[in-house]
Design a protein around this motif. Structure first.
Motif, mmCIF file in Angstrom:
data_model
loop_
_atom_site.group_PDB
_atom_site.id
_atom_site.type_symbol
_atom_site.label_atom_id
_atom_site.label_comp_id
_atom_site.label_asym_id
_atom_site.label_seq_id
_atom_site.Cartn_x
_atom_site.Cartn_y
_atom_site.Cartn_z
ATOM 1 N N LEU A 2 0.835 -1.201 0.000
ATOM 2 C CA LEU A 2 0.000 0.000 0.000
ATOM 3 C C LEU A 2 0.875 1.259 0.000
ATOM 4 O O LEU A 2 0.610 2.215 -0.726
ATOM 5 C CB LEU A 2 -0.935 0.000 1.218
ATOM 6 C CG LEU A 2 -1.823 1.236 1.369
ATOM 7 C CD1 LEU A 2 -2.825 1.331 0.227
ATOM 8 C CD2 LEU A 2 -2.560 1.225 2.699
ATOM 9 N N GLN A 5 2.326 1.815 -3.393
ATOM 10 C CA GLN A 5 1.271 2.297 -4.294
ATOM 11 C C GLN A 5 0.983 3.786 -4.041
ATOM 12 O O GLN A 5 0.870 4.578 -4.980
ATOM 13 C CB GLN A 5 -0.007 1.480 -4.072
ATOM 14 C CG GLN A 5 -1.186 1.919 -4.928
ATOM 15 C CD GLN A 5 -1.006 1.577 -6.395
ATOM 16 O OE1 GLN A 5 -0.990 0.419 -6.764
ATOM 17 N NE2 GLN A 5 -0.826 2.596 -7.233
ATOM 18 N N LEU A 6 0.903 4.141 -2.771
ATOM 19 C CA LEU A 6 0.614 5.543 -2.449
ATOM 20 C C LEU A 6 1.777 6.449 -2.845
ATOM 21 O O LEU A 6 1.570 7.584 -3.282
ATOM 22 C CB LEU A 6 0.308 5.688 -0.950
ATOM 23 C CG LEU A 6 -0.990 5.020 -0.479
ATOM 24 C CD1 LEU A 6 -1.115 5.097 1.039
ATOM 25 C CD2 LEU A 6 -2.208 5.651 -1.132
ATOM 26 N N ASN A 9 1.450 6.889 -6.587
ATOM 27 C CA ASN A 9 0.334 7.816 -6.839
ATOM 28 C C ASN A 9 0.731 9.247 -6.490
ATOM 29 O O ASN A 9 0.373 10.197 -7.181
ATOM 30 C CB ASN A 9 -0.885 7.433 -5.996
ATOM 31 C CG ASN A 9 -1.523 6.143 -6.457
ATOM 32 O OD1 ASN A 9 -1.218 5.649 -7.535
ATOM 33 N ND2 ASN A 9 -2.392 5.588 -5.645
ATOM 34 N N SER A 129 -4.773 1.641 -15.380
ATOM 35 C CA SER A 129 -3.627 1.065 -14.667
ATOM 36 C C SER A 129 -3.415 -0.400 -15.034
ATOM 37 O O SER A 129 -4.361 -1.117 -15.365
ATOM 38 C CB SER A 129 -3.858 1.147 -13.164
ATOM 39 O OG SER A 129 -3.938 2.473 -12.769
ATOM 40 N N GLY A 135 -0.796 -6.035 -6.201
ATOM 41 C CA GLY A 135 -1.174 -4.877 -5.384
ATOM 42 C C GLY A 135 -0.613 -3.551 -5.860
ATOM 43 O O GLY A 135 -0.924 -2.509 -5.292
ATOM 44 N N LEU A 136 0.224 -3.560 -6.903
ATOM 45 C CA LEU A 136 0.805 -2.304 -7.386
ATOM 46 C C LEU A 136 0.295 -2.022 -8.810
ATOM 47 O O LEU A 136 0.666 -2.730 -9.758
ATOM 48 C CB LEU A 136 2.332 -2.363 -7.385
ATOM 49 C CG LEU A 136 3.019 -1.080 -7.877
ATOM 50 C CD1 LEU A 136 2.764 0.086 -6.920
ATOM 51 C CD2 LEU A 136 4.519 -1.293 -8.047
ATOM 52 N N TYR A 137 -0.554 -1.009 -8.902
ATOM 53 C CA TYR A 137 -1.152 -0.647 -10.182
ATOM 54 C C TYR A 137 -0.562 0.678 -10.666
ATOM 55 O O TYR A 137 -0.571 1.666 -9.928
ATOM 56 C CB TYR A 137 -2.665 -0.481 -10.042
ATOM 57 C CG TYR A 137 -3.432 -1.768 -9.828
ATOM 58 C CD1 TYR A 137 -4.175 -2.330 -10.853
ATOM 59 C CD2 TYR A 137 -3.409 -2.411 -8.599
ATOM 60 C CE1 TYR A 137 -4.881 -3.504 -10.664
ATOM 61 C CE2 TYR A 137 -4.114 -3.589 -8.395
ATOM 62 C CZ TYR A 137 -4.844 -4.131 -9.430
ATOM 63 O OH TYR A 137 -5.543 -5.294 -9.242
ATOM 64 N N SER B 201 -6.805 8.651 -6.771
ATOM 65 C CA SER B 201 -6.003 7.450 -7.009
ATOM 66 C C SER B 201 -5.603 6.815 -5.674
ATOM 67 O O SER B 201 -5.571 5.581 -5.548
ATOM 68 C CB SER B 201 -4.774 7.788 -7.846
ATOM 69 O OG SER B 201 -4.047 8.847 -7.249
ATOM 70 N N GLY B 202 -5.320 7.637 -4.667
ATOM 71 C CA GLY B 202 -4.972 7.116 -3.346
ATOM 72 C C GLY B 202 -6.152 6.430 -2.678
ATOM 73 O O GLY B 202 -6.000 5.378 -2.046
ATOM 74 N N ALA B 205 -6.523 3.058 -4.045
ATOM 75 C CA ALA B 205 -5.573 2.098 -3.455
ATOM 76 C C ALA B 205 -6.082 1.586 -2.114
ATOM 77 O O ALA B 205 -5.991 0.383 -1.821
ATOM 78 C CB ALA B 205 -4.213 2.771 -3.287
ATOM 79 N N ARG B 208 -9.017 -0.823 -2.780
ATOM 80 C CA ARG B 208 -8.517 -2.124 -3.271
ATOM 81 C C ARG B 208 -7.984 -2.955 -2.112
ATOM 82 O O ARG B 208 -8.159 -4.171 -2.051
ATOM 83 C CB ARG B 208 -7.395 -1.894 -4.279
ATOM 84 C CG ARG B 208 -7.828 -1.613 -5.685
ATOM 85 C CD ARG B 208 -6.706 -1.938 -6.681
ATOM 86 N NE ARG B 208 -5.394 -1.598 -6.227
ATOM 87 C CZ ARG B 208 -4.749 -0.464 -6.515
ATOM 88 N NH1 ARG B 208 -5.336 0.446 -7.253
ATOM 89 N NH2 ARG B 208 -3.530 -0.246 -6.077
ATOM 90 N N ASP B 209 -7.336 -2.269 -1.182
ATOM 91 C CA ASP B 209 -6.711 -2.933 -0.044
ATOM 92 C C ASP B 209 -7.726 -3.657 0.842
ATOM 93 O O ASP B 209 -7.373 -4.613 1.530
ATOM 94 C CB ASP B 209 -5.967 -1.881 0.790
ATOM 95 C CG ASP B 209 -4.710 -2.440 1.402
ATOM 96 O OD1 ASP B 209 -4.031 -3.236 0.724
ATOM 97 O OD2 ASP B 209 -4.420 -2.101 2.561
ATOM 98 N N ARG B 232 -11.950 3.158 -11.590
ATOM 99 C CA ARG B 232 -11.753 2.189 -12.672
ATOM 100 C C ARG B 232 -10.331 2.267 -13.232
ATOM 101 O O ARG B 232 -9.700 1.238 -13.489
ATOM 102 C CB ARG B 232 -12.767 2.444 -13.795
ATOM 103 C CG ARG B 232 -14.197 2.035 -13.444
ATOM 104 C CD ARG B 232 -14.288 0.539 -13.263
ATOM 105 N NE ARG B 232 -15.652 0.071 -13.075
ATOM 106 C CZ ARG B 232 -16.045 -0.689 -12.064
ATOM 107 N NH1 ARG B 232 -15.199 -1.063 -11.138
ATOM 108 N NH2 ARG B 232 -17.291 -1.114 -11.982
ATOM 109 N N ASP B 233 -9.830 3.486 -13.414
ATOM 110 C CA ASP B 233 -8.474 3.651 -13.961
ATOM 111 C C ASP B 233 -7.420 3.105 -13.018
ATOM 112 O O ASP B 233 -6.326 2.750 -13.443
ATOM 113 C CB ASP B 233 -8.176 5.138 -14.218
ATOM 114 C CG ASP B 233 -8.752 5.609 -15.547
ATOM 115 O OD1 ASP B 233 -9.239 4.754 -16.312
ATOM 116 O OD2 ASP B 233 -8.728 6.821 -15.822
ATOM 117 N N ASN B 234 -7.737 3.080 -11.728
ATOM 118 C CA ASN B 234 -6.742 2.663 -10.743
ATOM 119 C C ASN B 234 -7.010 1.268 -10.189
ATOM 120 O O ASN B 234 -6.696 0.978 -9.032
ATOM 121 C CB ASN B 234 -6.651 3.701 -9.611
ATOM 122 C CG ASN B 234 -5.958 4.964 -10.087
ATOM 123 O OD1 ASN B 234 -4.742 5.017 -10.183
ATOM 124 N ND2 ASN B 234 -6.732 5.973 -10.435
ATOM 125 N N GLY B 235 -7.585 0.435 -10.999
ATOM 126 C CA GLY B 235 -7.641 -0.985 -10.690
ATOM 127 C C GLY B 235 -8.780 -1.457 -9.816
ATOM 128 O O GLY B 235 -8.778 -2.606 -9.385
#
Lengths: 290, 370
Positions: A2, A5-6, A9, A129, A135-137, B201-202, B205, B208-209, B232-235
């Motif tokens: 996470l 990923q952050l 981003n 993405s 877990g990494l997009y 985007s954050g 994330a 998703r987590d 959608r763009d960020n999975g």
């Protein structure tokens, strides 16, 4: 994962914020005009790109050129027909600010009339993405944003350190009276500051159209980021604006690992307040004492 | 010169007579800002109703709708409502958005002006004041319909929720917590976002987590469109669900919103009653599309005023908020577009809720109301 990923981003958002802030910082730093309509330049650029690329389907290069032409034209003409006229009549800083703010509202309403009040987006697979590891997009657009920011700031660095125009613009930001004494025309130089500052919104406007979409009222958010980055970066410092944009993007995203998303914007303002209190000159600027 | 002055005086006097015959009602809608798209939709229905009322000469006088811009913000809404009440002297004001409605409701109560909401869905709008009426079912009914659909019918038990940090979002979260628990589901994460946020985007994330089966969204306006695109763009590939705010043209057109589901009040535009047929036909002729529920709600809100005002004029009573309220209580039912309805004691109307899916740039009913 996470955190990684952050971080990614944050870098993407930061690159976008840096590009957004650069134009305003340049114009304000060089001319001391509080160009509140800079957000409107951004909105015009985004919607012109949308019209030419997504609606008229002119292709990428002609659409980018049209977008740059519209942004440059708006910035230069606003300076020539509004700011210069007000300054000729010795209008104060706040008169110019009010005029600029008014222009931004007019633009917002005109765009709403022509394009509607809703949201428009430029659809591209580049904003989708891809899962690089579990877990990494990351979207291709993230790389494009970072590379574009690096290219833009490298070009600006070259302009301001290796060309006569750039040196003259820096001199204008330092001391416009002395520029006049040396036989250069501050008004003419101001025109170039508006031209370059306005064209600088183009990459950010295009990236925003593709990643988060455009709406007529988006100029306010652009201005908020621009003002905060200009203060934190230091007035007149493009390098500072870029660093501040990156810092905001990273802080906004990394704070999500610890706080609820509703606090992410507050983090930006906490950074701003801390700079105002402890380092009022920003990263690279000087404290202004009146 | 004397003739010119005399002519001007006559014109002024005639204008005065014309103004005196106008019956004014007000509207506090978002006409600018990030939620202006809603204002446009609300106004499309309200304006059509005004045209119909005046064409039918339902009232002794010309009905005029005076607009003020709330920008969907409570502070601007209070300024706008104050102007309508104290300057324009409107006895009946159309309101929208939960935050704005909660802010302007005390003004209506204090000045005995009826406020009618057809767009905000915060559940506590039902309890604001006798002078605050709702012609839209509130979010608690929408969440009550969506939660069992997701959990029991679709088997999506783990729900993550993204909600706007305002009264609507908070109320929707509370309802969702209760309803998921009651239906055997689980709220695996809840993420509040500021009303002005644009980068998600954050948030994607974080969502998703939590590994949810579905994501429920409770925000509105341009923000919800940006949010869906960025999720959608960020999975975030899980099904997206929301409430009636998803019915805007911007959302329906968004490619990333394909397959998203949302609840809305059920309105039968094919109802054979003359009011429905006329509204739907004229709306289609004017705008080239079917009216959505917001346009219909504000059409109904204006027609409600016209019905009450006509009854008061018949009895020779003045058109005040207090008289409108009294007349509403005496009126057993109203002919709304799509149905005949009654107001409950708390000033709300209840309507069945249906579930829709966004498909091919339009919404399709996938579950009719029970």
């Amino acid at each position: 994962m996470l955190y990684l990923q952050l971080l990614v981003n944050g870098i993407q958002t930061g690159a976008l914020y840096a590009l957004i802030a650069a134009g305003f910082s340049l114009i304000f730093g060089m001319t001391r005009i509080f160009h509140a309509a800079h957000g409107a330049t951004f909105t015009i650029a985004g919607f012109v790109f949308y019209e030419f690329y997504a609606v008229l389907e002119w292709g990428l290069i002609p659409s980018v050129l049209a977008c740059a032409a519209a942004a440059a034209l708006f910035g230069v003409l606003l300076n020539r027909w509004v700011y210069v006229v007000i300054q000729r009549h010795e209008g104060s800083f706040f008169t110019v600010f009010a005029a600029s703010f008014g222009a931004a509202i007019v633009v917002q309403n005109l765009i709403a009339i022509f394009f509607g009040k809703g949201m428009v987006t430029v659809s591209t697979p580049l904003s989708r993405s891809i899962e690089l590891m579990p877990g990494l997009y990351i979207a291709p657009m993230a790389f494009i944003a970072v590379i574009t920011a690096i290219i833009c700031f490298a070009l600006l660095h070259y302009l301001f350190t290796h060309t006569n125009m750039g040196v003259a613009l820096r001199a204008l930001g330092e001391n416009p009276v002395l520029v006049d004494v040396f036989g250069l025309n501050p008004k003419s130089l101001g025109k170039y500051a508006f031209l370059i500052g306005s064209v600088l919104v183009v990459p950010a406007a295009i990236l925003t159209a593709a990643t988060s979409g455009l709406n007529p009222a988006m100029g306010h958010h652009v201005m908020m980021i621009s003002i905060a980055a200009t203060i934190v970066g230091g007035v007149g410092s493009l390098r500072g604006a870029a660093m501040a944009g990156l810092l905001f993007g990273l802080a906004e995203n990394l704070s999500l690992a610890f706080f609820d998303p509703q606090w992410s914007e507050a983090v930006t303002f906490v950074i701003l307040f801390l700079f105002i209190i402890f380092r009022p000159g920003g990263f690279y600027g000087r404290a202004i004492v009146s | 010169m004397k003739k010119i002055l005399l002519g001007l005086a006559v014109c002024q006097a005639m204008a005065g007579i014309a103004v005196a015959q106008d019956i004014k009602i007000g509207a506090v809608f978002p006409l600018s800002g990030a939620n202006a798209e809603y204002g446009e939709i609300f106004a499309s229905g309200a304006n059509l109703a005004i045209e119909h009322v005046n064409a039918d000469k339902m009232l002794k006088g010309n009905l005029v709708l005076v607009y003020e811009d709330s920008q969907a913000l409570p502070t601007a809404g209070v300024v706008a409502a104050n102007k309508l009440i104290n300057v324009e002297k409107t006895p009946y004001v159309l309101s929208a958005f939960t935050g704005v409605s909660k802010a302007v409701a005390p003004l209506g109560t204090r000045n005995q002006v009826v406020m009618v909401n057809g767009g905000g869905v915060g559940p506590d709008l039902a309890t604001l004041s006798p002078y605050f009426w709702n012609v839209i079912p509130l979010a608690n009914f929408e969440v009550k319909a969506m939660a069992p659909y997701l959990v029991k019918e679709k088997g999506l038990k783990r729900i993550a929720m993204i909600y706007v940090d305002d009264p609507l979002g908070d109320a929707a979260l509370q309802e969702m917590k209760t309803e998921l628990k009651a239906n055997g589901g689980e709220l695996v994460g809840s993420f509040s976002i500021p009303a002005a946020a644009q980068q998600f985007s954050g948030v994607a994330a974080r969502v998703r987590d939590t590994k949810p089966d579905a994501v429920y969204i409770a925000t509105y306006g341009n923000q919800q469109v940006q949010l869906v695109k960025q999720l959608r763009d960020n999975g975030v590939s899980q099904p997206l669900a929301s409430y009636s705010a998803f019915s805007t043209p911007s959302m329906l057109k968004l490619p990333e919103a394909e397959g998203a589901i949302f609840t809305s009040q059920q309105i039968n535009v094919n109802n054979p009653d003359p009011r429905t047929k006329r509204m739907v036909a004229d709306y289609r002729a004017k705008f080239g599309k079917d009216p959505n529920m917001y346009a219909i709600n504000y059409y109904n809100a204006v027609l409600t005023f016209a019905d009450l005002a006509a009854a008061l004029q018949k009895e020779g009573k003045p058109l005040t908020g207090a008289n409108l309220l009294e007349m509403r209580k005496k009126t057993p039912s109203f002919d709304f577009v799509g149905a005949k309805v009654s107001f409950a004691d708390d000033g709300t109307v209840k309507a069945p809720i249906q579930i829709n899916e966004i498909t091919g740039g339009a919404s399709k009913v996938i579950k009719s109301a029970q």
